[in-house]
Design an enzyme around this catalytic site. Structure first.
Site, PDB file in Angstrom:
ATOM      1  CG  ASP A   1      -0.238  -0.141   2.503  1.00  0.00           C
ATOM      2  OD1 ASP A   1       0.993  -0.355   2.474  1.00  0.00           O
ATOM      3  OD2 ASP A   1      -0.895  -0.029   3.552  1.00  0.00           O
ATOM      4  CG  HIS A  40      22.427   8.543 -18.403  1.00  0.00           C
ATOM      5  ND1 HIS A  40      21.671   7.920 -19.369  1.00  0.00           N
ATOM      6  CD2 HIS A  40      22.450   9.849 -18.743  1.00  0.00           C
ATOM      7  CE1 HIS A  40      21.263   8.818 -20.251  1.00  0.00           C
ATOM      8  NE2 HIS A  40      21.724   9.997 -19.892  1.00  0.00           N
ATOM      9  CG  ASP A  92      23.376  17.038 -14.398  1.00  0.00           C
ATOM     10  OD1 ASP A  92      22.469  17.816 -14.036  1.00  0.00           O
ATOM     11  OD2 ASP A  92      23.468  16.602 -15.564  1.00  0.00           O
ATOM     12  CG  ASP A 106      19.485  20.060 -16.191  1.00  0.00           C
ATOM     13  OD1 ASP A 106      20.349  19.545 -15.472  1.00  0.00           O
ATOM     14  OD2 ASP A 106      19.226  19.670 -17.351  1.00  0.00           O
ATOM     15  CG  HIS A 119      26.435  15.298 -23.891  1.00  0.00           C
ATOM     16  ND1 HIS A 119      26.230  16.649 -23.769  1.00  0.00           N
ATOM     17  CD2 HIS A 119      27.395  14.987 -22.983  1.00  0.00           C
ATOM     18  CE1 HIS A 119      27.018  17.129 -22.817  1.00  0.00           C
ATOM     19  NE2 HIS A 119      27.754  16.141 -22.332  1.00  0.00           N
ATOM     20  CG  HIS A 159      17.869  19.360 -22.290  1.00  0.00           C
ATOM     21  ND1 HIS A 159      17.064  19.817 -21.273  1.00  0.00           N
ATOM     22  CD2 HIS A 159      19.027  18.970 -21.695  1.00  0.00           C
ATOM     23  CE1 HIS A 159      17.703  19.687 -20.121  1.00  0.00           C
ATOM     24  NE2 HIS A 159      18.907  19.189 -20.344  1.00  0.00           N
ATOM     25  CG  HIS A 178      15.636  15.916 -20.980  1.00  0.00           C
ATOM     26  ND1 HIS A 178      16.263  14.762 -21.345  1.00  0.00           N
ATOM     27  CD2 HIS A 178      16.559  16.603 -20.260  1.00  0.00           C
ATOM     28  CE1 HIS A 178      17.506  14.745 -20.870  1.00  0.00           C
ATOM     29  NE2 HIS A 178      17.700  15.854 -20.198  1.00  0.00           N
ATOM     30  CD  GLU A 238      22.970  19.490 -20.644  1.00  0.00           C
ATOM     31  OE1 GLU A 238      23.515  18.595 -19.993  1.00  0.00           O
ATOM     32  OE2 GLU A 238      21.736  19.616 -20.736  1.00  0.00           O
ATOM     33  CE1 TYR A 251      30.932  14.416 -19.287  1.00  0.00           C
ATOM     34  CE2 TYR A 251      30.777  14.809 -21.665  1.00  0.00           C
ATOM     35  CZ  TYR A 251      30.329  15.058 -20.371  1.00  0.00           C
ATOM     36  OH  TYR A 251      29.291  15.939 -20.174  1.00  0.00           O
ATOM     37  NE  ARG A 253      26.423  17.232 -17.743  1.00  0.00           N
ATOM     38  CZ  ARG A 253      26.703  15.996 -17.399  1.00  0.00           C
ATOM     39  NH1 ARG A 253      27.592  15.300 -18.084  1.00  0.00           N
ATOM     40  NH2 ARG A 253      26.104  15.417 -16.372  1.00  0.00           N
ATOM     41  CD  GLU A 311      22.564  20.843 -17.435  1.00  0.00           C
ATOM     42  OE1 GLU A 311      22.981  19.976 -16.629  1.00  0.00           O
ATOM     43  OE2 GLU A 311      21.587  20.667 -18.182  1.00  0.00           O
TER      44      GLU A 311
HETATM   45  N1  GLY Z   1      20.208  16.502 -15.909  1.00  0.00           N
HETATM   46  C1  GLY Z   1      19.781  16.039 -17.143  1.00  0.00           C
HETATM   47  C2  GLY Z   1      20.464  16.707 -18.232  1.00  0.00           C
HETATM   48  O1  GLY Z   1      21.385  17.444 -18.003  1.00  0.00           O
HETATM   49  O2  GLY Z   1      20.080  16.592 -19.356  1.00  0.00           O
HETATM   50 MN    MN Z   2      20.484  19.165 -18.938  1.00  0.00          MN
HETATM   51 MN    MN Z   3      21.808  18.272 -16.087  1.00  0.00          MN
END
Ligand code: GLY
Ligand code: MN
Ligand code: MN
Length: 470
Positions: free
Chosen positions: A43, A255, A272, A283, A366, A370, A377, A417, A421, A438, A440
């Protein structure tokens, strides 16, 4: 009832706007459920989070609710279905708004108990030209709508007409959500400020704990605890996403999440993390030396990433395209890769050669940003609506047909961002191995350029060192 801020006029204005968009597209009925509750085991449920589209149009964060908008001719009518008052359940789960209070509290035209939804929907759908609902966000919704439409069809002989078309409600809502209104921008700025404060706290805790010593060593989860404490202490409901606190080489796992690895003097830490506040995300990523002092090799790569972020920020302005900050950042990163020998000039050639070959993806794999808003996102088309597909190289160097990237305009919010790496590999200078960086920030596109909403935490290497010494 929700504790979130609920200025009725803001949501009424959005419902009117989506109603106008539906009328322009031929009119019809929009049906939009909020998110279901999500059981964890027995529950116990996972913490409840409303559906972003639903909240965008209602400001209502209780589960078990649906919004129906009838948009026809010039009239737009909104009806809420919500959980009925239930004193027994309210003792356990908390106060429910209930349909009686909903019109005054939320500004909807009418409200009914959720129990009546199935009985009322065929009535609401009959004699309407179209039905609009979110196509891919609610499991089983299509079947539910089909069931209601089946009931309308069964009454055709009695004179009822069944909607002739079905449309994805997310399409017009995505366009609306992409450009933030003043109410949203105010919350996003506050969310950004809270998250920036949390990063400051984590940086200062890191150097202080290493200086003073801590039994068992400084661990990634110690810093995550500081972040969560700071989010919640300022009223954030929860983190906007699963945060990353990565010691040393862990930063090269894109990730990774906060684990129990030890953070040692001489290592970098990549965090992050961002809070969600009143339904809006933030973010932020910062990378800092655990003990407050960059090594020469760390500093070289850090300054490259920081310069690349500056180039991306300069390219974030109305009239430019979404892809322009990415291209600007990537060029600076590639210059740095060639200058530092991460990529050998003799093998890889010039900056343009590397951009063309894609060899930089070994260290930068990457995109530079975004959309961000209610969801970290966020929704919104990354290509320009109404434009024609054109030939373009994809990430693997294949020619594909794509619409041109979205033109930025004031009110859009995106992250910036870039990163580097460096995994151990043949030909890569050893001093850079296992460094992951990174940086961001969250940018609001303004009339002339952009406003960074997350600069309450320093970004320049020297400023980070000074903060961590303080
Ligand atoms: N924290 C998720 C990204 O940076 O896209
Ligand atoms: Mn991000
Ligand atoms: Mn992020």
């Amino acid at each position: 009832m929700s504790t979130l801020s609920n200025p009725i006029a803001v949501y009424a204005k959005r419902r009117a706007a989506i109603g106008r968009a539906l009328i322009k597209a031929g009119g019809g009925v929009a049906v939009l459920p909020t998110a279901p509750e999500s059981p964890r085991n027995r529950d116990s449920d996972f913490p409840y989070r409303h559906d972003s589209y639903f909240y965008y149009l209602t400001g209502f964060s209780e589960p078990g609710a649906w919004l129906v908008i009838e948009a026809r001719g010039k009239a737009v009518k909104s009806t809420l279905f919500c959980r009925p008052k239930d004193l027994e359940r309210e003792i356990w789960d908390g106060i429910r708004l209930g349909p009686e209070a909903a019109p005054a509290q939320l500004g909807v035209d009418a409200a009914f108990s959720l129990d009546t939804l199935d009985a009322q929907m065929p009535e609401l759908l009959a004699n309407q030209p179209a039905v609009w609902f979110p196509f891919a966000t609610h499991k089983g919704l299509e079947t539910q709508v089909d069931g209601w439409l089946g009931q309308v069809r069964a009454r055709v002989r009695l004179g009822a007409e069944c909607p002739q078309s079905q449309h994805d409600l997310c399409k017009p809502l995505d366009e609306m959500r992409l450009v933030k209104d003043a109410h949203e921008i105010g919350i996003l700025r506050r969310a950004g400020a809270i998250s920036a404060g949390a990063h400051v706290r984590a940086m200062q805790t890191s150097s202080a704990m290493l200086r003073n010593g801590v039994p068992g060593g400084l661990r990634e989860y110690h810093l995550e605890a500081e972040l969560l404490h700071e989010f919640r202490r300022h009223g954030s409901e929860f983190p906007a996403y699963t945060g990353i606190v990565a010691a040393g080489a862990n930063a090269c796992v894109l990730h990774y999440r906060a684990g129990n690895a030890e953070l040692k003097a001489g290592q970098l830490c990549l965090i992050d993390a961002g809070c969600e506040l009143e339904g809006y995300a933030s973010d932020i990523t910062r990378t800092f030396p655990a003990d407050g002092r960059f090594s020469p090799a760390q500093r070289i790569l850090y300054d490259i990433v920081q310069a690349s972020q500056e180039a991306a920020i300069a390219a974030t302005r109305p009239g430019n395209r979404f892809i322009d900050p990415h291209n600007a950042a990537t060029r600076v990163l590639v210059e740095g890769m060639l200058d530092t020998g991460l990529l050998a000039k003799a093998k890889h050639g010039s900056v343009d050669d590397v951009l063309e070959s894609g060899a930089y993806r070994q260290f930068y794999m990457h995109r530079t940003g975004h959309w961000m808003g209610m969801d970290v996102h966020d929704c919104g088309d990354y290509t320009e609506p109404g434009s024609q597909p054109q030939p373009e190289k994809d990430a693997l160097g294949q020619m594909v047909m794509r619409k041109p990237s979205r033109i930025l305009k004031a009110g859009m919010v995106l992250t910036i961002e870039p990163g580097l790496y460096v995994r151990p590999a043949k030909g890569v200078p050893k001093k850079f191995w296992d460094i992951g960086i990174r940086i961001e920030d969250d940018a609001l596109v303004t009339g002339q350029g952009c406003e960074l909403m997350t600069r309450g935490v320093p970004v320049k290497a020297g400023e980070i060192e000074a903060l961590m010494r303080a």
